[in-house]
Design a protein around this motif. Structure first.
Motif, short mmCIF file in Angstrom:
data_model
loop_
_atom_site.label_atom_id
_atom_site.label_comp_id
_atom_site.label_asym_id
_atom_site.label_seq_id
_atom_site.Cartn_x
_atom_site.Cartn_y
_atom_site.Cartn_z
N SER A 1 64.10 -36.63 -27.49
CA SER A 1 64.23 -37.81 -27.10
C SER A 1 63.81 -36.77 -26.55
O SER A 1 63.67 -35.55 -27.19
N LYS B 1 70.75 -29.08 -18.59
CA LYS B 1 70.28 -28.13 -17.32
C LYS B 1 68.84 -27.52 -17.79
O LYS B 1 68.28 -26.81 -16.81
N LYS B 2 68.45 -28.02 -19.07
CA LYS B 2 66.97 -27.27 -19.29
C LYS B 2 65.98 -28.03 -18.95
O LYS B 2 65.71 -29.45 -19.65
N SER B 3 65.03 -27.79 -18.04
CA SER B 3 63.90 -28.70 -17.79
C SER B 3 62.83 -28.57 -18.83
O SER B 3 62.52 -27.60 -19.32
N ASP B 4 62.13 -29.66 -18.84
CA ASP B 4 60.99 -29.75 -19.85
C ASP B 4 59.87 -28.55 -19.30
O ASP B 4 59.25 -27.93 -19.87
N ALA B 5 59.83 -28.64 -17.97
CA ALA B 5 58.77 -27.71 -17.49
C ALA B 5 59.07 -26.17 -17.82
O ALA B 5 58.34 -25.55 -18.37
N VAL C 1 62.28 -42.23 -26.46
CA VAL C 1 62.39 -43.02 -25.17
C VAL C 1 63.05 -42.51 -23.99
O VAL C 1 63.47 -43.00 -22.72
N ALA C 2 64.20 -41.32 -24.46
CA ALA C 2 65.09 -41.06 -23.47
C ALA C 2 65.34 -39.43 -23.66
O ALA C 2 65.14 -38.89 -24.79
N LEU D 1 65.68 -33.55 -14.64
CA LEU D 1 64.94 -32.35 -15.26
C LEU D 1 63.82 -32.70 -16.39
O LEU D 1 62.92 -32.06 -16.60
N GLN D 2 63.73 -33.89 -16.94
CA GLN D 2 63.15 -34.61 -17.71
C GLN D 2 62.60 -35.82 -17.69
O GLN D 2 62.89 -36.76 -18.31
N PRO D 3 61.81 -36.21 -16.51
CA PRO D 3 61.58 -37.21 -16.31
C PRO D 3 60.74 -38.13 -16.97
O PRO D 3 60.52 -39.51 -16.89
N ARG D 4 59.87 -37.42 -17.74
CA ARG D 4 59.23 -38.23 -18.87
C ARG D 4 59.63 -37.97 -20.15
O ARG D 4 60.36 -36.84 -20.55
N ASN D 5 59.35 -38.56 -21.11
CA ASN D 5 59.58 -38.78 -22.76
C ASN D 5 58.25 -38.85 -23.48
O ASN D 5 57.39 -39.25 -22.93
#
Length: 294
Positions: A7, A137-141, A197-198, A204-208
């Protein structure tokens, strides 16, 4: 029998300290997460390290040094590199074993401990607490930057990152799709039952994956369970529709859904394990890598 064809958040991360931080909370690739104990010793696969160079090394990731588990053949040089992205439980014994299995197939496999800044994924006693206190708490960036740093470490350690692949499981399966949209060096990806889709934290993960599906840089094979309540089949259909609109790599991506499997069907240390699906998926993964030049 399975049926085929099924996700890059920009959120800021917390600033690093001025000094290089060394996050070594415990040995990577050892033991299992408390949240999944007791494990099923009778089904867990144990791949010996004979003929391999296997163990822990450190990845310089920005201002930080994070641990990783690496396995490669003891003989030769210039092995193709596979990034291995863990489940929410971090780099425990099962993930290390997967790295050794890949090394036995001729790959330089490396699994960075991506949650080490957020906490100890193996110490949390319950999955909801683990998600809230660590995973969310882990961001995709930060995840994508850490994987880029891991690629650099693999290159410096003798891996051929001109032949780069990624595979991941559960949380890591979602990351595979995101990294395929991020990295222009990647040749192939294999996502095992990753959310489409989520995510786990919209801030911190605004896109999927469904949001970036049309701009993949490398084709991804998605391996999913038909009985996975956490990833509905309609989400897979949405993902297919987005992939069909996109780049050649997006259009070249594919799904295999195992009708009798649920979530985490490759986790041989858990009750969710489905041997037939796991073994078929592993073979398909290796074939996918080879077909895409890895």
């Amino acid at each position: 029998m399975p049926h085929a064809d099924d996700s890059c958040a920009l959120a800021p991360t917390a600033p690093a300290s001025p000094d290089r931080r060394d996050f070594m909370r415990g040995a990577v690739g050892v033991g299992f997460a408390a949240a999944v104990l007791p494990t099923l010793a009778q089904t867990a696969i144990h791949t010996p390290p004979d003929g391999l160079v296997a163990g822990e090394l450190r990845v310089n990731a920005g201002a930080d040094t994070i641990p990783a588990y690496r396995a490669r053949p003891a003989a030769g040089a210039g092995w193709p590199v596979v990034l291995v992205v863990s489940e929410i439980f971090g780099v425990h014994e099962h993930i290390a074993d997967l790295c050794r299995r890949l090394a036995r197939a001729g790959y330089y496999a490396i699994a960075p401990e991506l949650f080490v800044r957020q906490g100890d994924a193996k110490a949390e006693q319950a999955i909801p607490d683990l998600i809230r206190n660590v995973v969310a708490k882990k961001s995709d960036a930060e995840t994508l930057a850490d994987l880029d740093a891991t690629v650099a470490t693999a290159a410096a350690d003798g891996g051929d990152t001109g032949r780069l692949a990624i595979t991941g499981f559960c949380w890591g399966g979602r990351v595979v799709w995101m990294y395929a949209a991020h990295s222009k060096r990647l040749k192939a990806g294999v996502a095992w039952y990753g959310k489409l889709v989520a995510g786990f934290n919209p801030a911190l993960q605004p896109r999927n994956p469904v949001d970036v599906a049309a701009r993949l840089n490398a084709p991804v094979l998605g391996l999913y369970g038909g009985k996975d309540d956490s990833i509905p089949l309609d989400g897979i259909e949405r993902m297919k529709a987005e992939l069909a609109k996109g780049t050649p790599a997006s259009r070249g991506s594919s799904f295999v859904v195992y009708p009798q499997a649920g979530h985490a069907f490759n986790a041989d240390y858990r009750p969710s394990y489905v041997a037939d699906a796991a073994q078929d998926g592993w073979k398909r993964m290796l074939d996918w890598f080879k077909a895409n030049g890895v």
